[in-house]
Design an enzyme around this catalytic site. Sequence first.
Site, short mmCIF file in Angstrom:
data_model
loop_
_atom_site.label_atom_id
_atom_site.label_comp_id
_atom_site.label_asym_id
_atom_site.label_seq_id
_atom_site.Cartn_x
_atom_site.Cartn_y
_atom_site.Cartn_z
N HIS A 266 -7.74 -5.73 -0.24
CA HIS A 266 -6.50 -5.02 0.08
C HIS A 266 -5.81 -5.61 1.32
O HIS A 266 -6.44 -5.86 2.33
CB HIS A 266 -6.84 -3.55 0.32
CG HIS A 266 -5.67 -2.63 0.33
ND1 HIS A 266 -4.85 -2.45 -0.75
CD2 HIS A 266 -5.17 -1.82 1.31
CE1 HIS A 266 -3.92 -1.57 -0.46
NE2 HIS A 266 -4.09 -1.18 0.79
N ASP B 77 -9.64 -5.49 -4.58
CA ASP B 77 -9.04 -4.26 -4.05
C ASP B 77 -9.41 -3.07 -4.92
O ASP B 77 -9.26 -3.12 -6.15
CB ASP B 77 -7.51 -4.44 -4.00
CG ASP B 77 -6.78 -3.32 -3.31
OD1 ASP B 77 -7.44 -2.36 -2.84
OD2 ASP B 77 -5.54 -3.40 -3.23
N SER C 12 0.83 -1.20 0.00
CA SER C 12 0.00 0.00 0.00
C SER C 12 0.87 1.26 0.00
O SER C 12 1.67 1.46 -0.92
CB SER C 12 -0.96 -0.04 1.18
OG SER C 12 -2.02 0.88 1.03
#
Length: 318
Positions: A292, A260, A163
Site C-alpha cells: 500500500h 496491498d 487510499s
Amino acid sequence: MDSSRPEVSHEVPPYLRVYKNGTIERLFGNEVAPASFDPQTGVESKDTMITPETGVFARLYRPSNTPNSQKLPLVVYFHGGAFFISSISDPKYHHSLNVLVAKAKIILISVDYRRAPEHPLPAAYEDSWAALQWVASHASDRGVESWLKGKVDFSKVFLAGDSAGANISHHLAIRAGSNPIGGMKLRGIIMIHPYFWGEEPIGSEAQDPVRKAMVDGWWRFVCPSDRGNDDPLINPVADGAPSLSGMTCDRVIVCVAGKDILRDRGRLYYESLVKSEWLGKAVIVEIEGEDHVFHILDPNCEKALYMMECLASFINQE
C-alpha cells in the site's frame, strides 16, 4: 504502571490513540515539510487558505518554468491516511507530488481536509467538496488565487487521491454527477490504492484475517455507521450505494499494488465500473511485489517512477 499517564480509551494500531481525557495522539504521519521550491524537480509550491470558515488549507504546486501564456491541466489531490492521519505537509506526500507535477506538467492542489476523530465523517467529504467549488470559482473569475487565474485549462480538471483520498475522489465524482459544478470539466479520476472495504472478505482478505480485522476497525472508528463496512461511503458496490453510472468524468485509472490488503477492492471497483452503464473508459494498473502507497514511501524507486509515468500519460492523453 505510571499512574500519571492518561488512560487510553481507544486505540487504532499502529497509528493513533485516544485518551479518556480527550487527548488524541497520532503516532504516524506527523512530520512536516514546508511549501518551497524543489530544485530536484523544478517544482514550486505554496500554502493557501481556501475555506476560512473551517480552516481548511491547500498546498498548490506548479512547474517553475512554465511560460506565462501556457494553461496547464489541473489535478485536485486528496491525501490518504484512513481519514485520521497524515496531511498535505507530510514530507513523503510533498516529495511524491513534486515528482508527479514535474512528470505530468500540471498544476496541482493538495487539499488538507479535516480529519477524524476531531471532525467525524462526513467532514472530510464536505471539506473536499468545498475545495472543488473554490477551484471552480477561478474558472469564472470569481477566484483570486494568482496561481490559478489564467494559468489553468479548466476543460482538463482531474480528481486524484491515494487510499482515503481515492475514496473521496470517487464520491466527489458521483456527487458532481447529480450536482454539477459549473465552469470546469472533470475529465478523469486517478484512484491510487483506493480505500474501499466490505463486511464480507473477498479475494486474499479471507486468507489474512489479522489485516482484515485491522482494516475493519479503521472504518468503524471514523464512521460508526449501522451498516459497518458495508456503508456506501466505504463500499461503493454495496446495496444502496449510488450507481457508478452517475460518475461525471470521461476516464478513470485505478492503481493497485500486488501485496496491498486493499488490492482486491480496487480490482472489484474497476470491474464493477466497466460492467456498469457508465459511458467512460476505465483502465487498471497493477504493480506486482509492492504494498500500500509504496510510491509515497519511496517515490524514487523504479516501480514508483513507472506508476508516475502511467499517471502523467493518463492526464495528458487527448
